[in-house]
Write a protein that holds these residues in place. Structure first.
Motif, mmCIF file in Angstrom:
data_model
loop_
_atom_site.group_PDB
_atom_site.id
_atom_site.type_symbol
_atom_site.label_atom_id
_atom_site.label_comp_id
_atom_site.label_asym_id
_atom_site.label_seq_id
_atom_site.Cartn_x
_atom_site.Cartn_y
_atom_site.Cartn_z
ATOM 1 N N ALA A 116 19.127 37.805 -18.780
ATOM 2 C CA ALA A 116 19.455 39.173 -19.317
ATOM 3 C C ALA A 116 20.974 39.123 -19.696
ATOM 4 N N LEU A 117 21.663 38.423 -19.049
ATOM 5 C CA LEU A 117 23.244 38.298 -19.791
ATOM 6 C C LEU A 117 23.295 37.761 -21.138
ATOM 7 N N GLU A 118 22.320 36.803 -21.335
ATOM 8 C CA GLU A 118 22.424 36.243 -22.654
ATOM 9 C C GLU A 118 21.868 36.985 -23.760
ATOM 10 N N ARG A 119 20.759 37.690 -23.331
ATOM 11 C CA ARG A 119 20.016 38.486 -24.328
ATOM 12 C C ARG A 119 20.312 39.977 -24.886
ATOM 13 N N LEU A 120 20.646 40.575 -23.802
ATOM 14 C CA LEU A 120 21.151 42.000 -23.790
ATOM 15 C C LEU A 120 22.202 42.255 -25.005
ATOM 16 N N PRO A 121 23.313 41.414 -24.973
ATOM 17 C CA PRO A 121 24.116 41.602 -26.168
ATOM 18 C C PRO A 121 23.559 41.462 -27.409
ATOM 19 N N GLN A 122 22.409 40.879 -27.417
ATOM 20 C CA GLN A 122 21.955 40.955 -29.044
ATOM 21 C C GLN A 122 21.389 42.187 -29.410
ATOM 22 N N LEU A 123 21.193 43.284 -28.097
ATOM 23 C CA LEU A 123 20.781 44.456 -28.677
ATOM 24 C C LEU A 123 21.896 45.481 -28.478
ATOM 25 N N GLY A 124 23.122 44.883 -28.425
ATOM 26 C CA GLY A 124 24.116 45.928 -28.654
ATOM 27 C C GLY A 124 24.322 46.413 -27.192
ATOM 28 N N ILE A 125 23.965 45.991 -26.109
ATOM 29 C CA ILE A 125 24.286 46.304 -24.815
ATOM 30 C C ILE A 125 25.406 45.632 -23.965
ATOM 31 N N ASN A 126 26.692 46.275 -23.740
ATOM 32 C CA ASN A 126 27.512 45.476 -23.012
ATOM 33 C C ASN A 126 27.182 45.124 -21.625
ATOM 34 N N VAL A 127 27.507 43.880 -21.314
ATOM 35 C CA VAL A 127 27.428 43.325 -20.133
ATOM 36 C C VAL A 127 28.568 42.393 -19.759
ATOM 37 N N PRO A 128 28.946 42.171 -18.522
ATOM 38 C CA PRO A 128 29.728 40.981 -18.160
ATOM 39 C C PRO A 128 29.425 39.600 -18.908
ATOM 40 N N GLU A 129 30.606 39.030 -19.660
ATOM 41 C CA GLU A 129 30.522 37.749 -20.036
ATOM 42 C C GLU A 129 30.056 36.672 -19.319
ATOM 43 N N LEU A 130 29.074 35.969 -19.610
ATOM 44 C CA LEU A 130 28.627 34.710 -18.687
ATOM 45 C C LEU A 130 29.507 33.553 -18.798
ATOM 46 N N VAL A 131 30.003 33.067 -17.716
ATOM 47 C CA VAL A 131 30.956 31.805 -17.770
ATOM 48 C C VAL A 131 30.278 30.620 -17.462
ATOM 49 N N TYR A 132 29.205 30.674 -16.462
ATOM 50 C CA TYR A 132 28.685 29.542 -16.122
ATOM 51 C C TYR A 132 27.547 30.021 -15.189
ATOM 52 N N TYR A 133 26.273 29.100 -15.378
ATOM 53 C CA TYR A 133 25.332 29.399 -14.223
ATOM 54 C C TYR A 133 24.692 27.801 -14.009
ATOM 55 N N GLY A 134 24.332 27.613 -12.964
ATOM 56 C CA GLY A 134 23.720 26.344 -12.451
ATOM 57 C C GLY A 134 22.966 26.690 -11.134
ATOM 58 N N ALA A 135 22.037 25.700 -11.128
ATOM 59 C CA ALA A 135 21.335 25.798 -9.818
ATOM 60 C C ALA A 135 20.554 24.295 -9.337
ATOM 61 N N GLU A 136 20.666 24.132 -8.129
ATOM 62 C CA GLU A 136 20.295 22.581 -7.655
ATOM 63 C C GLU A 136 19.476 23.045 -6.610
ATOM 64 N N LYS A 137 18.446 22.188 -6.150
ATOM 65 C CA LYS A 137 17.560 22.075 -4.924
ATOM 66 C C LYS A 137 18.389 21.143 -4.021
ATOM 67 N N LYS A 138 18.572 21.712 -2.823
ATOM 68 C CA LYS A 138 19.012 20.936 -1.786
ATOM 69 C C LYS A 138 18.247 21.163 -0.386
ATOM 70 N N ALA A 139 17.621 20.042 -0.243
ATOM 71 C CA ALA A 139 16.649 19.753 0.939
ATOM 72 C C ALA A 139 15.465 20.802 0.559
ATOM 73 N N GLY A 140 15.161 20.765 -0.601
ATOM 74 C CA GLY A 140 14.042 21.663 -1.107
ATOM 75 C C GLY A 140 14.292 23.273 -1.248
ATOM 76 N N VAL A 141 15.638 23.632 -1.057
ATOM 77 C CA VAL A 141 15.831 25.209 -1.091
ATOM 78 C C VAL A 141 16.782 25.250 -2.509
#
Length: 225
Positions: free
Chosen positions: A72-97
């Protein structure tokens, strides 16, 4: 979006809790504030999640809800909607979680619509500028819904506003987008969000709600209430 720092580096960057971890969806999710080390850097907010997942037809396997917010943070600005600027996103699985982290810049000069009314700011800025702000919020929500998006947690404390009295200008933005998604039934999504906002509009008086709703329907005439 910056990818210079690694997941482990961001995960080990610890701040103060502004939203204590909530145990939902079988996992935990909370938000920390990361204060800048120098005046030329921005204040950041870090959403940290452990096992806080969702499933959908597109993603039948579990994914962190922060992933949906990232989209949503990446796509809504394309509609002219203000959202907080995305600095970083990351995800990793640890012990299956899933462990996920989403970092955004603070919206400088903005306050929540909730606080706008709690601090009685409408009486300070004048009726004309206050009406202009209500129309801006209505237009923003109409753009969101006409593009097929549903916020899905449309509360007054997730709508942020900024007013410049000297220039008679207004801005508004959307936050807390981890439940946001595209919906095929656009009209139903719009009705759901607007009914949700009506119930969770805080101290907004009925007269202001009627003005906001009236302008919303001018912008999105296909939705009737």
């Amino acid at each position: 979006m910056s990818s210079v720092q690694s997941f482990e580096s961001w995960w080990n960057t610890i701040g103060s809790w502004v939203e204590q971890p909530n145990e939902r969806r079988g996992g935990k999710s909370g938000v920390q504030i990361l204060h800048p080390k120098s005046s030329d850097k921005s204040t950041l907010y870090s959403k940290r999640q452990i096992g806080h997942d969702f499933r959908s037809l597109r993603y039948p396997g579990a994914r962190p809800t922060a992933f949906r917010e990232k989209q949503a943070l990446e796509r809504l600005p394309q509609l002219g909607i203000n959202v907080p600027e995305l600095v970083y996103y990351g995800a990793e699985k640890k012990a299956g979680v899933w462990h996920a982290i989403l970092v955004t810049k603070a919206l400088d000069g903005f306050i929540s619509l909730d606080d706008w009314y709690k601090q009685n700011i409408p009486s300070q800025v004048g009726q004309q500028l206050h009406l202009k702000l209500l129309k801006a919020i209505a237009s923003m929500l109409a753009r969101l819904h006409k593009a097929g998006w549903q916020h899905n947690c449309c509360y007054s404390n997730h709508i942020f506003v900024r007013v410049d009295v000297d220039n008679q200008s207004v801005d508004c933005a959307l936050l807390d987008l981890e439940k946001a998604r595209r919906r095929w039934a656009g009209k139903r999504a719009a009705k759901s969000d607007m009914k949700q906002l009506k119930r969770h509009r805080g101290l907004m008086p009925n007269s202001d709600w009627e003005l906001l709703l009236s302008h919303y329907q001018q912008c999105n005439s296909k939705v009737t209430f």
